[in-house]
Design a protein around this motif. Sequence first.
Motif, PDB file in Angstrom:
ATOM      1  N   GLN A  73       0.829  -1.208   0.000  1.00 14.97           N
ATOM      2  CA  GLN A  73       0.000   0.000   0.000  1.00 14.97           C
ATOM      3  C   GLN A  73       0.864   1.259   0.000  1.00 14.97           C
ATOM      4  OE1 GLN A  73      -2.288  -0.940   3.514  1.00 14.97           O
ATOM      5  NE2 GLN A  73      -4.100  -1.474   2.312  1.00 14.97           N
ATOM      6  N   ILE A  74       1.929   1.233   0.778  1.00 13.17           N
ATOM      7  CA  ILE A  74       2.818   2.395   0.825  1.00 13.17           C
ATOM      8  C   ILE A  74       3.497   2.600  -0.524  1.00 13.17           C
ATOM      9  CG2 ILE A  74       4.939   3.306   1.858  1.00 13.17           C
ATOM     10  CD1 ILE A  74       4.068   1.884   4.465  1.00 13.17           C
ATOM     11  N   THR A  75       3.979   1.526  -1.110  1.00 10.00           N
ATOM     12  CA  THR A  75       4.643   1.612  -2.413  1.00 10.00           C
ATOM     13  C   THR A  75       3.703   2.164  -3.473  1.00 10.00           C
ATOM     14  OG1 THR A  75       6.094  -0.251  -1.871  1.00 10.00           O
ATOM     15  CG2 THR A  75       5.851   0.289  -4.203  1.00 10.00           C
ATOM     16  N   ASP A  76       2.429   1.789  -3.395  1.00  8.96           N
ATOM     17  CA  ASP A  76       1.453   2.217  -4.400  1.00  8.96           C
ATOM     18  C   ASP A  76       0.994   3.659  -4.236  1.00  8.96           C
ATOM     19  OD1 ASP A  76       1.550  -0.241  -5.606  1.00  8.96           O
ATOM     20  OD2 ASP A  76      -0.290  -1.001  -4.691  1.00  8.96           O
ATOM     21  N   MET A  77       1.259   4.267  -3.097  1.00 10.58           N
ATOM     22  CA  MET A  77       0.831   5.655  -2.903  1.00 10.58           C
ATOM     23  C   MET A  77       1.616   6.571  -3.851  1.00 10.58           C
ATOM     24  SD  MET A  77       0.392   6.000   1.218  1.00 10.58           S
ATOM     25  CE  MET A  77      -0.840   5.039   2.090  1.00 10.58           C
ATOM     26  N   PRO A  78       0.926   7.458  -4.566  1.00 12.82           N
ATOM     27  CA  PRO A  78       1.571   8.230  -5.633  1.00 12.82           C
ATOM     28  C   PRO A  78       2.252   9.511  -5.164  1.00 12.82           C
ATOM     29  CG  PRO A  78      -0.746   8.711  -5.620  1.00 12.82           C
ATOM     30  CD  PRO A  78      -0.526   7.689  -4.529  1.00 12.82           C
ATOM     31  N   PHE A  79       3.182   9.375  -4.223  1.00 13.46           N
ATOM     32  CA  PHE A  79       3.945  10.531  -3.770  1.00 13.46           C
ATOM     33  C   PHE A  79       5.356  10.467  -4.336  1.00 13.46           C
ATOM     34  CE2 PHE A  79       0.778   9.792  -0.436  1.00 13.46           C
ATOM     35  CZ  PHE A  79       0.167  11.047  -0.379  1.00 13.46           C
ATOM     36  N   ASP A  80       5.899  11.637  -4.703  1.00  7.74           N
ATOM     37  CA  ASP A  80       7.272  11.677  -5.207  1.00  7.74           C
ATOM     38  C   ASP A  80       8.262  11.312  -4.105  1.00  7.74           C
ATOM     39  OD1 ASP A  80       6.350  12.707  -7.711  1.00  7.74           O
ATOM     40  OD2 ASP A  80       6.251  14.710  -6.816  1.00  7.74           O
ATOM     41  N   ILE A  81       8.042  11.886  -2.926  1.00  6.60           N
ATOM     42  CA  ILE A  81       8.956  11.713  -1.803  1.00  6.60           C
ATOM     43  C   ILE A  81       8.220  11.026  -0.652  1.00  6.60           C
ATOM     44  CG2 ILE A  81      10.421  12.868  -0.100  1.00  6.60           C
ATOM     45  CD1 ILE A  81      11.503  13.090  -2.927  1.00  6.60           C
TER      46      ILE A  81
END
Length: 256
Positions: free
Chosen positions: A80-88
């Motif tokens: 889930q964390i990996t899939d979150m679309p944040f740059d940083i």
Amino acid sequence: MAKKYYVVWKGRKNGIYTDWAQCKAQVDGFQGAKFKSFPTLAEAEAAFGGKAGASKSSAAKTSSSSTATKSKPAALTQTQITDMPFDIKIFTDGACEPNPGEAGTGLAVYHNNTLTELWYGLYQPVGTNNTAELHGLHQAFLIAKEKLAKGLSVAIYCDSRYSIDCVTKWASGWEKKGWKKAGGEIKNLDIIQPAYALYQTLQSQITIHHVNGHVGIEGNELADRMSIVAIERQDEALNLYQETTDIDEILALRKG
């Protein structure tokens, strides 16, 4: 038509929305907007990090009242964390041996899900786990400010609910009461006050997630190792870890 739930990670007001019109109002024309639809509220809450916040409409609150209010949201997973679309993505952790005792802080910074920076330091000869964790969250805000200035989206992951709640929930009330509370002394104000002041300038641009510690989330594990390095090296400054970039080698270091 099947109902959808819309997660806005980066928009005018981040949160979970129950119709496209609400979501569109937050992202339309917003530079770098990031959002996605989900078929169920549970999936949307998990993707957002388990905190729907005030952005949820009354319809979403009603549909979840029988479950979400009775139990804590499921812990975030690595996927889930990996899939979150944040740059940083910034992970923070603190350690103390014993507690109270020698304390240190660690951070792991990812850019596009690739580890780019490891930080350790802020050693305290007499600290607590809470002071080490608060220092970590404060430093995450400082790093976030630099990344945001470059136009990058930022999420912070911290395994200390105490630290998150101090800054995002309790500090506003304490400030209104002159930094006092009915129950007595507010501990760690020397860290909470500057962290809260910085958070106020960033809160509309960042997302903070709680993660469970020592459950195999790579960024959290790396930040943990850095907090122990901080204690072992007794360095009061925050330093960039440069000995190796081999993640397995770093994970093999002593745990906190």
